[in-house]
Design a protein around this motif. Structure first.
Motif, PDB file in Angstrom:
ATOM      1  N   GLY A  95       3.530  -6.822  49.888  1.00  0.00           N
ATOM      2  CA  GLY A  95       4.678  -6.044  50.323  1.00  0.00           C
ATOM      3  C   GLY A  95       4.580  -5.517  51.739  1.00  0.00           C
ATOM      4  N   ASP A  96       3.399  -5.628  52.364  1.00  0.00           N
ATOM      5  CA  ASP A  96       3.281  -5.249  53.778  1.00  0.00           C
ATOM      6  C   ASP A  96       4.220  -6.121  54.614  1.00  0.00           C
ATOM      7  OD1 ASP A  96       1.330  -3.311  53.405  1.00  0.00           O
ATOM      8  OD2 ASP A  96      -0.341  -4.622  53.940  1.00  0.00           O
ATOM      9  N   GLY A  97       4.697  -5.554  55.712  1.00  0.00           N
ATOM     10  CA  GLY A  97       5.601  -6.297  56.578  1.00  0.00           C
ATOM     11  C   GLY A  97       4.876  -6.946  57.748  1.00  0.00           C
ATOM     12  N   LEU A  98       5.222  -8.209  58.014  1.00  0.00           N
ATOM     13  CA  LEU A  98       4.682  -8.956  59.158  1.00  0.00           C
ATOM     14  C   LEU A  98       5.873  -9.379  60.008  1.00  0.00           C
ATOM     15  CD1 LEU A  98       2.624 -10.576  60.813  1.00  0.00           C
ATOM     16  CD2 LEU A  98       2.680 -12.333  59.034  1.00  0.00           C
ATOM     17  N   LEU A  99       5.955  -8.791  61.184  1.00  0.00           N
ATOM     18  CA  LEU A  99       7.121  -9.007  62.048  1.00  0.00           C
ATOM     19  C   LEU A  99       6.801 -10.060  63.104  1.00  0.00           C
ATOM     20  CD1 LEU A  99       9.952  -8.082  63.043  1.00  0.00           C
ATOM     21  CD2 LEU A  99       8.801  -6.295  64.348  1.00  0.00           C
ATOM     22  N   VAL A 100       7.611 -11.114  63.148  1.00  0.00           N
ATOM     23  CA  VAL A 100       7.375 -12.243  64.061  1.00  0.00           C
ATOM     24  C   VAL A 100       8.660 -12.509  64.821  1.00  0.00           C
ATOM     25  CG1 VAL A 100       6.668 -14.672  64.188  1.00  0.00           C
ATOM     26  CG2 VAL A 100       5.727 -13.206  62.393  1.00  0.00           C
ATOM     27  N   SER A 101       8.533 -12.844  66.102  1.00  0.00           N
ATOM     28  CA  SER A 101       9.758 -13.093  66.863  1.00  0.00           C
ATOM     29  C   SER A 101      10.318 -14.473  66.551  1.00  0.00           C
ATOM     30  CB  SER A 101       9.492 -12.953  68.365  1.00  0.00           C
ATOM     31  OG  SER A 101       9.218 -14.218  68.950  1.00  0.00           O
ATOM     32  N   ASP A 102      11.557 -14.678  66.971  1.00  0.00           N
ATOM     33  CA  ASP A 102      12.218 -15.975  66.741  1.00  0.00           C
ATOM     34  C   ASP A 102      11.839 -16.992  67.818  1.00  0.00           C
ATOM     35  OD1 ASP A 102      13.519 -14.711  68.842  1.00  0.00           O
ATOM     36  OD2 ASP A 102      15.431 -15.675  68.396  1.00  0.00           O
ATOM     37  N   CYS A 103      10.932 -16.634  68.698  1.00  0.00           N
ATOM     38  CA  CYS A 103      10.578 -17.539  69.799  1.00  0.00           C
ATOM     39  C   CYS A 103       9.128 -17.980  69.727  1.00  0.00           C
ATOM     40  CB  CYS A 103      10.822 -16.844  71.141  1.00  0.00           C
ATOM     41  SG  CYS A 103      12.555 -16.487  71.430  1.00  0.00           S
ATOM     42  N   ALA A 129       1.248 -29.150  59.476  1.00  0.00           N
ATOM     43  CA  ALA A 129       2.564 -29.277  58.841  1.00  0.00           C
ATOM     44  C   ALA A 129       3.333 -30.481  59.384  1.00  0.00           C
ATOM     45  CB  ALA A 129       3.371 -28.003  59.055  1.00  0.00           C
ATOM     46  N   GLU A 130       4.161 -31.042  58.499  1.00  0.00           N
ATOM     47  CA  GLU A 130       5.032 -32.156  58.898  1.00  0.00           C
ATOM     48  C   GLU A 130       6.185 -31.655  59.741  1.00  0.00           C
ATOM     49  OE1 GLU A 130       5.391 -35.428  55.661  1.00  0.00           O
ATOM     50  OE2 GLU A 130       5.247 -33.512  54.600  1.00  0.00           O
ATOM     51  N   CYS A 131       6.717 -30.485  59.364  1.00  0.00           N
ATOM     52  CA  CYS A 131       7.758 -29.876  60.192  1.00  0.00           C
ATOM     53  C   CYS A 131       7.651 -28.366  60.032  1.00  0.00           C
ATOM     54  CB  CYS A 131       9.143 -30.401  59.825  1.00  0.00           C
ATOM     55  SG  CYS A 131       9.687 -29.826  58.230  1.00  0.00           S
ATOM     56  N   TYR A 132       8.311 -27.622  60.905  1.00  0.00           N
ATOM     57  CA  TYR A 132       8.077 -26.179  60.993  1.00  0.00           C
ATOM     58  C   TYR A 132       9.283 -25.331  60.714  1.00  0.00           C
ATOM     59  CZ  TYR A 132       4.025 -28.002  63.177  1.00  0.00           C
ATOM     60  OH  TYR A 132       2.898 -28.706  63.390  1.00  0.00           O
ATOM     61  N   TRP A 133      10.485 -25.915  60.834  1.00  0.00           N
ATOM     62  CA  TRP A 133      11.688 -25.105  60.714  1.00  0.00           C
ATOM     63  C   TRP A 133      12.475 -25.489  59.488  1.00  0.00           C
ATOM     64  CZ3 TRP A 133      10.087 -26.657  65.708  1.00  0.00           C
ATOM     65  CH2 TRP A 133       9.672 -25.596  66.526  1.00  0.00           C
ATOM     66  N   PRO A 134      12.992 -24.580  58.708  1.00  0.00           N
ATOM     67  CA  PRO A 134      12.859 -23.127  58.895  1.00  0.00           C
ATOM     68  C   PRO A 134      11.456 -22.625  58.537  1.00  0.00           C
ATOM     69  CG  PRO A 134      14.030 -23.585  56.867  1.00  0.00           C
ATOM     70  CD  PRO A 134      13.812 -24.912  57.528  1.00  0.00           C
ATOM     71  N   ASP A 135      10.784 -23.294  57.590  1.00  0.00           N
ATOM     72  CA  ASP A 135       9.423 -22.907  57.233  1.00  0.00           C
ATOM     73  C   ASP A 135       8.534 -24.142  57.327  1.00  0.00           C
ATOM     74  OD1 ASP A 135       9.674 -20.247  56.832  1.00  0.00           O
ATOM     75  OD2 ASP A 135       9.972 -20.383  54.669  1.00  0.00           O
TER      76      ASP A 135
END
Lengths: 377, 377
Positions: free
Chosen positions: A98-106, B238-244
């Motif tokens: 349940g801890d949060g891991l914040l990652v950017s979209d870039c 990984a084979e691909c990254y987006w979305p996961d």
């Protein structure tokens, strides 16, 4: 001085702007690597003498890197790559479900991958911050949740070249008791950094530092060090093993086992060449000046769209040829340039071309790239 | 054929018996490494062409290793060292608190360290099996507990040279639903193995395979593969990254990011030299014959005590000079030999000297070692 360095890069007229992908290994660094292979084989390769030589080399390279970064050697772990270093940090925290891991979209796939795996393994809540357009400090502040424990961000965004305010974001997060893990793949070796403003910083040394592939580091501040447990370990992680291992209290705890120390010798030489070329500030200024020239040239070209409205603060310049609509289009442009001895790369997301400008690139090389781009479209 | 190989080792009269510590990198392997550094730098080093060359090299080395082991390439993960590979396996299981992890009393620090760490992290019960004197199969059988989930053992014990019955132990454990993870540091490149009898096997390639330091592998059987989750990951996982990220379904899922592919080129060449030198069976027989000669010679010496009552089945021969009472005594003997161009190593637990005999060592070299030992005591 720069001419002497350039003479070591086997350029032969090639125009290289992919330092952010992989740096050119200087000839004298390669020669160090080769002479270590031959010398250590002659001294062993497994012997008391070779063991001493290898231990001394590890120590010298750690010290040289620490000197370049302005940190204590004890805060550094030598690692194989940026991703390897990010993994050490991400797996080392005492996560609770349940801890949060914040990652950017870039973030780069090399950062996304371990962030996703750690989240899967420990049942973390994945949180996202959109950096592509917003004010990054405000965006991070708005994205922080009460359960956020770690923020993973790039010092320099690999897909736009934008530089994030390391000190301000760390300060904001420290006030909330949140750690920040920096992906420094495009920052280390480019921008000087005050590491007192940093908790965790991961980078490779085969890009801007121009060491061989397979060299990198993790910086962990002394304050954060006790909160990080080792994950992958081996005989290099512990002071002694019997009856149970006693992990090193410093960065060595995150180092595992036998590594190609010859590569570290080459890295030491590359670091020495950078030190000879000028101070970190001077080199960063040269990078910004040259990247700025490229940016201005692209800005004047109606056929391209620049990513970012301000001149580059680091070495990456990203732009989109308006007629390139797919990644395959970009790849074929890169190939066309490559056939003419000009090296840039294509980025899939957002679709763009990227040039990585180092301090020893020249105005003439930037003109050559601009001219080639003009012929291309 | 063996003369041609020996000519590549820069021996110059030195008598090298530390293949179990680190193998001698053949000159043609080193030349491959050097030519890759120069060629790939000229092709990029970061470019579409260099990317293709590197991917092909990874594929070729994986295939060459798979051919030597007699397994499918998809079951192999390329790794940095034995410990690295052991970590992948140990961290990859879905541990529950209280699960049992059974480790022998003869394991190397490179195996003990990750076993202890995983036990700490997941709250495992550490279980031990004493192998130094007992019948190993019976000892393992007696040590298995109802909660045992994994047994970690060496194929060839690093500190005595004893060979464990891989097939029988795996069979016993499979019947109990228990996995066996083999530390193959002293087995791979020495003893042929039927991998259908193996669940998990970790080794390095810088010892008996004579590749460069920094190369190794993990074998995971197709049956066990779905039970193992990746831990350290990156863009190579990984084979691909987006979305996961979608992790590779094969051994690539455990590979992380940028590696020194030049080292894999050198390893490919070393593997080719072994293949040219004769079949795996033939090489194993030559190793046993030569190690047996050393063992017989030591047996006839009243000043030493052999570890193990049977002639060696693999490449390691271990003995204790009766007058050497401390590890420091042994280290000074090793140093004395080293100064005379003869290379063996000291083992701390149990106190002994160890010679690693490869198939291209000679009867003359064994005589030289025996003669030097005779002068030493």
């Amino acid at each position: 001085m720069l001419q002497a360095l350039r003479a070591q890069l086997d350029l032969d007229g090639r125009v290289y702007f992919n330092h952010g992908g992989q740096g050119l290994l200087p000839e004298s660094s390669l020669e160090r690597l080769i002479s270590c292979y031959r010398h250590w084989r002659r001294c062993g390769p497994f012997s008391q003498q070779a063991e001493r030589l290898a231990a001394e080399q590890v120590q010298r390279t750690r010290a040289a890197l620490a000197a370049q970064l302005g940190v204590a050697g004890s805060t550094l772990s030598l690692a194989e790559s940026t991703s390897h270093s990010l993994n050490i940090a991400l797996w080392g925290l005492d996560w609770r479900p349940g801890d949060g891991l914040l990652v950017s979209d870039c973030e780069h796939p090399g950062a996304l991958a371990p962030a996703c795996r750690v989240a899967e393994r420990f049942g973390l809540q994945r949180q996202s911050v959109v950096l592509s357009a917003a004010d990054p400090l405000a965006a991070v502040e708005a994205a922080l949740q009460p359960n956020t424990r770690l923020v993973l961000l790039s010092h320099v965004l690999w897909n736009s070249g934008r530089v994030l305010p390391v000190g301000q974001i760390t300060q904001l997060c420290r006030e909330r008791g949140v750690l920040v893990l920096w992906d420094g793949a495009q920052g280390a070796g480019v921008l000087p950094l005050d590491y007192s403003q940093v908790d965790l910083y991961a980078s490779t040394c085969h890009k801007w530092w121009m060491g061989p592939a397979g060299t990198g580091f993790l910086y962990v501040s002394e304050q954060v060090r006790p909160r990080l447990q080792p994950t992958y370990v081996g005989w290099r992680s512990a002071e002694c093993y019997w009856p149970d291992p006693t992990w090193y209290p410093d960065g060595r705890a995150f180092e595992v086992a036998t590594i190609p120390v010859e590569l570290l010798a080459a890295l030491e030489q590359s670091l020495a060449l950078h030190a000879q070329a000028g101070s970190a500030d001077l080199r960063a200024r040269a990078i910004r000046d040259l990247a700025g020239q490229l940016w201005e040239g692209l800005k004047a070209d109606p056929k391209v769209e620049l990513l970012g409205e301000q001149p580059p603060e680091a070495g990456l310049v990203c732009w989109r040829p308006k007629r390139a609509l797919t990644f395959a289009d970009l790849r074929s442009r890169v190939q066309w340039l490559e056939a003419r001895g000009i090296f840039v790369r294509a980025i899939p997301q957002p679709l763009c071309l990227r040039a990585s400008v180092h301090y020893f690139n020249t105005t003439g090389e930037i003109a050559a790239l601009l001219e080639a781009l003009d012929r291309l479209d």
